[in-house]
Scaffold this active site. Structure first.
Site, PDB file in Angstrom:
ATOM      1  N   LYS A  17       0.834  -1.207   0.000  1.00 54.56           N
ATOM      2  CA  LYS A  17       0.000   0.000   0.000  1.00 54.56           C
ATOM      3  C   LYS A  17       0.869   1.258   0.000  1.00 54.56           C
ATOM      4  O   LYS A  17       0.655   2.173  -0.787  1.00 54.56           O
ATOM      5  CB  LYS A  17      -0.937  -0.004   1.204  1.00 54.56           C
ATOM      6  CG  LYS A  17      -1.895   1.186   1.240  1.00 54.56           C
ATOM      7  CD  LYS A  17      -2.730   1.213   2.511  1.00 54.56           C
ATOM      8  CE  LYS A  17      -3.706   0.085   2.579  1.00 54.56           C
ATOM      9  NZ  LYS A  17      -4.654   0.223   3.723  1.00 54.56           N
ATOM     10  N   GLU A  45      10.081  -5.600   4.119  1.00 63.70           N
ATOM     11  CA  GLU A  45      10.317  -6.922   3.531  1.00 63.70           C
ATOM     12  C   GLU A  45       9.968  -6.936   2.043  1.00 63.70           C
ATOM     13  O   GLU A  45      10.713  -7.474   1.211  1.00 63.70           O
ATOM     14  CB  GLU A  45       9.487  -7.983   4.258  1.00 63.70           C
ATOM     15  CG  GLU A  45       9.772  -8.101   5.741  1.00 63.70           C
ATOM     16  CD  GLU A  45       8.829  -7.281   6.606  1.00 63.70           C
ATOM     17  OE1 GLU A  45       8.588  -7.679   7.752  1.00 63.70           O
ATOM     18  OE2 GLU A  45       8.324  -6.239   6.110  1.00 63.70           O
ATOM     19  N   GLY A  56      -5.309  -4.994   5.347  1.00 68.51           N
ATOM     20  CA  GLY A  56      -4.459  -5.954   4.658  1.00 68.51           C
ATOM     21  C   GLY A  56      -5.004  -7.362   4.660  1.00 68.51           C
ATOM     22  O   GLY A  56      -5.001  -8.044   3.635  1.00 68.51           O
ATOM     23  N   ARG A  57      -5.502  -7.834   5.809  1.00 67.85           N
ATOM     24  CA  ARG A  57      -5.969  -9.218   5.890  1.00 67.85           C
ATOM     25  C   ARG A  57      -7.334  -9.420   5.241  1.00 67.85           C
ATOM     26  O   ARG A  57      -7.835 -10.538   5.176  1.00 67.85           O
ATOM     27  CB  ARG A  57      -5.968  -9.694   7.344  1.00 67.85           C
ATOM     28  CG  ARG A  57      -6.700  -8.795   8.317  1.00 67.85           C
ATOM     29  CD  ARG A  57      -6.312  -9.139   9.752  1.00 67.85           C
ATOM     30  NE  ARG A  57      -6.864  -8.245  10.750  1.00 67.85           N
ATOM     31  CZ  ARG A  57      -6.329  -7.078  11.101  1.00 67.85           C
ATOM     32  NH1 ARG A  57      -5.236  -6.645  10.507  1.00 67.85           N
ATOM     33  NH2 ARG A  57      -6.886  -6.341  12.050  1.00 67.85           N
ATOM     34  N   GLU A 116      -4.594 -11.699  14.226  1.00 64.87           N
ATOM     35  CA  GLU A 116      -4.215 -10.298  14.088  1.00 64.87           C
ATOM     36  C   GLU A 116      -5.405  -9.392  14.382  1.00 64.87           C
ATOM     37  O   GLU A 116      -5.238  -8.277  14.882  1.00 64.87           O
ATOM     38  CB  GLU A 116      -3.664 -10.017  12.683  1.00 64.87           C
ATOM     39  CG  GLU A 116      -2.973  -8.666  12.551  1.00 64.87           C
ATOM     40  CD  GLU A 116      -2.167  -8.538  11.275  1.00 64.87           C
ATOM     41  OE1 GLU A 116      -0.994  -8.972  11.264  1.00 64.87           O
ATOM     42  OE2 GLU A 116      -2.686  -8.000  10.282  1.00 64.87           O
ATOM     43  N   HIS A 123      -2.658 -37.808  11.186  1.00 64.53           N
ATOM     44  CA  HIS A 123      -1.429 -38.529  11.518  1.00 64.53           C
ATOM     45  C   HIS A 123      -0.395 -37.612  12.162  1.00 64.53           C
ATOM     46  O   HIS A 123       0.791 -37.932  12.187  1.00 64.53           O
ATOM     47  CB  HIS A 123      -0.858 -39.181  10.256  1.00 64.53           C
ATOM     48  CG  HIS A 123      -1.752 -40.237   9.691  1.00 64.53           C
ATOM     49  ND1 HIS A 123      -1.626 -41.574  10.009  1.00 64.53           N
ATOM     50  CD2 HIS A 123      -2.821 -40.147   8.845  1.00 64.53           C
ATOM     51  CE1 HIS A 123      -2.562 -42.272   9.371  1.00 64.53           C
ATOM     52  NE2 HIS A 123      -3.293 -41.423   8.658  1.00 64.53           N
ATOM     53  N   LYS A 134       8.779  -4.096  14.156  1.00 61.98           N
ATOM     54  CA  LYS A 134       9.320  -3.477  12.945  1.00 61.98           C
ATOM     55  C   LYS A 134      10.215  -2.287  13.297  1.00 61.98           C
ATOM     56  O   LYS A 134      11.290  -2.097  12.713  1.00 61.98           O
ATOM     57  CB  LYS A 134       8.177  -3.012  12.031  1.00 61.98           C
ATOM     58  CG  LYS A 134       7.401  -4.137  11.375  1.00 61.98           C
ATOM     59  CD  LYS A 134       6.358  -3.562  10.439  1.00 61.98           C
ATOM     60  CE  LYS A 134       5.615  -4.654   9.683  1.00 61.98           C
ATOM     61  NZ  LYS A 134       4.627  -4.094   8.738  1.00 61.98           N
TER      62      LYS A 134
END
Length: 541
Positions: A215, A221, A276-277, A362, A393, A506
């Protein structure tokens, strides 16, 4: 006009409400009640405790609930004004109060003729303008009209993002693989150089397109990976002008996008009311369009909108997201369940639980309420899971015989696109059997009088079943969980739409990186931080 958010009004603590007190009293009465006995008492229990909507079925009959439980839970939802908050969200009110923003991912999947006002602007023309831009670009790339710098068509797409700019699109592209286009769509998120190194391995720079999803176009990152991708491209094509034909941006920062070398017309914007999510429905979904085609992206939006309509119109006691949210609160706050297992019986949904981890943890991993008070009750659960039957399993042992109560969501599709229907029958048989085993358990006599083989049972689960895993049903499924998380946030009186806990690490990382460049430690660093930095310098070679 919608009513004002609750911040301006006196607001009792959730666990002080009479509806909460009534639930606490009811919980004591339910202590020795088994789910199995509830089925024995009511032959119609499944009929009473399931909801269907447009090809999707939600079975919540295998829960430690009675009609009275659900009535008490719905009473709590009404006392917390879930319906009012829901309406304010859809109407564009700034319900993200800490950031002063609307929460309008739902607008991204609404028809163009609808009207949604934010600060005096009807945002629907903007939404559909971006969709039109995404459609034209997708068709240009898929038809091979869009050419790379050397005149070759695009064959590989690499989406560079992190968090919601990666988890949602990646999950959807994996889930809809049976509908994939000719393009090879890949994803890079981790700043660990191994991720981009391995992702571009085998790619041809002449036929590779990078999507940079940020954005602000400053996400550390994402921009580190974007810069590495740019160096990789220029090392092969030797011309700065190549960037314009091999990079597009999903961003709002036109100045930074242009400085990177991306043409303004190849920037796909979105607004700050898209978290964002919740952003896969926006321009962030461009990778989805390229992976499965724009028509299927539109069907994904339609599925999300279908669940929106259900959430807006169904009575609370017949409302899928509300029911799931209330059950989650019942176990989290009255049965001390600190986690929930989300178990998709579909290999195509292998990234679904990871996607939900961000959406849920979050959003509702908060300990301070909307009034700035420390909450006196538990909030968001730990979300984990893997696809069945692999999970059976691995960690199902803990769910069946461990000391923790872990409610489960089983998710399955009846029909499949790959033609291996016998595999699907085995898969679904396992899913249904696991839910039954969790409920029934196995007594001492049936276990050959061996206590280690006893299954306590009475472990709750929800089963979500749909006819097929196609774009429409996937859209419905994602929106179902979005609204579940929203409702729980309202019940717990927390803001589900900020994420201040993400920020501190951050900031500190930047300080530490600066200290690493200088060969020391940040001012005031503790001995562990200083010692680790010294060890890094020692090990570096």
């Amino acid at each position: 006009m919608s009513s004002q958010p609750a911040r301006s009004m006196p607001f009792p603590m959730l666990n002080e409400r009479p509806e909460w007190v009534a639930l606490a009293k009811h919980r004591k009465a339910m202590e020795s009640v088994s789910i199995k006995s509830l089925f024995a008492q009511d032959a119609q229990r499944f009929d009473r405790f399931h909801v269907s909507h447009e090809g999707m079925l939600l079975d919540y009959s295998k829960h430690r609930v009675t009609a009275e439980t659900m009535t008490l839970l719905v009473n709590l939802a009404r006392a917390c004004d879930v319906e009012g908050w829901r309406d304010r969200m859809f109407e564009g009110d700034a319900i993200n109060e800490s950031e002063g923003r609307a929460v309008l991912h739902t607008a991204l999947r609404r028809p163009a003729a609808d009207k949604v006002m934010v600060d005096g602007e009807n945002v629907m023309p903007f939404v559909h303008g971006v969709l039109k831009q995404m459609k034209a670009f997708t068709e240009s790339v898929l038809s091979k009209q869009w050419k790379g710098h050397t005149g070759k068509p695009i064959e590989t797409v690499v989406n560079i993002g992190i968090g919601g700019s990666d988890l949602g699109p990646y999950m959807v592209c994996e889930a809809l693989k049976p509908f994939k286009t000719r393009l090879d769509v890949r994803f890079v998120s981790n700043v660990d150089g191994a991720h981009i190194h391995e992702t571009v391995k085998g790619c041809d720079p002449e036929t590779t397109l990078f999507i940079v999803a940020s954005k602000t176009f400053t996400t550390q990152e994402t921009m580190a990976n974007a810069d590495t991708a740019k160096k990789w491209l220029l090392a092969a094509l030797k011309d700065q002008a190549a960037i314009a034909k091999h990079f597009v941006a999903l961003s709002t920062n036109e100045k930074a996008v242009q400085a990177f070398g991306i043409a303004p017309e190849n920037m796909f914007p979105f607004r700050d009311w898209v978290g964002g999510r919740y952003s896969l429905w926006s321009a962030i979904g461009l990778s989805i369009c390229l992976a499965v085609g724009f028509d299927n992206f539109e069907k994904l939006l339609a599925g999300g909108h279908a669940m929106d309509r259900h959430f807006q119109t169904a009575p609370l006691d017949k409302n899928m997201p509300v029911i799931m949210a209330l059950l989650g609160l019942w176990y989290r706050n009255f049965w001390n369940a600190d986690s929930i297992a989300v178990l998709p019986y579909s290999q195509y949904l292998h990234r679904f639980t990871a996607f939900l981890q961000q959406m849920d943890m979050e959003s509702n991993g908060k300990s301070v309420d909307r009034q700035g008070r420390r909450v006196g009750y538990e909030t968001g659960p730990i979300v984990f899971g893997e696809p069945g039957t692999n999970g059976q399993h691995a960690f199902y042992q803990l769910i069946h015989q461990g000391t923790s109560l872990i409610p489960c969501d089983f998710i399955g599709a009846v029909n499949i696109e790959n033609g291996l229907q016998e595999h699907q029958r085995m898969l679904l048989a396992n899913m249904i059997a696991q839910a039954q085993a969790l409920m029934d358990g196995r007594g001492l006599a049936a276990s050959g009088n061996d206590p280690q083989k006893v299954f306590e049972g009475n472990r709750p689960s929800t089963t979500i079943l749909f006819d097929r895993l196609d774009p429409i049903r996937l859209g419905m499924l994602i929106a179902l969980y979005e609204h579940k998380v929203f409702v729980q946030g309202i019940l717990w009186n927390i803001n589900s739409f900020d994420q201040w806990g993400v920020e501190l690490g951050k900031v500190l990382a930047k300080n530490i990186l600066s200290a690493m460049d200088k060969g020391g430690a940040p001012d005031g660093a503790d001995s562990s931080t200083a010692g680790l930095l010294a060890a890094l310098r020692k090990f570096h070679h």
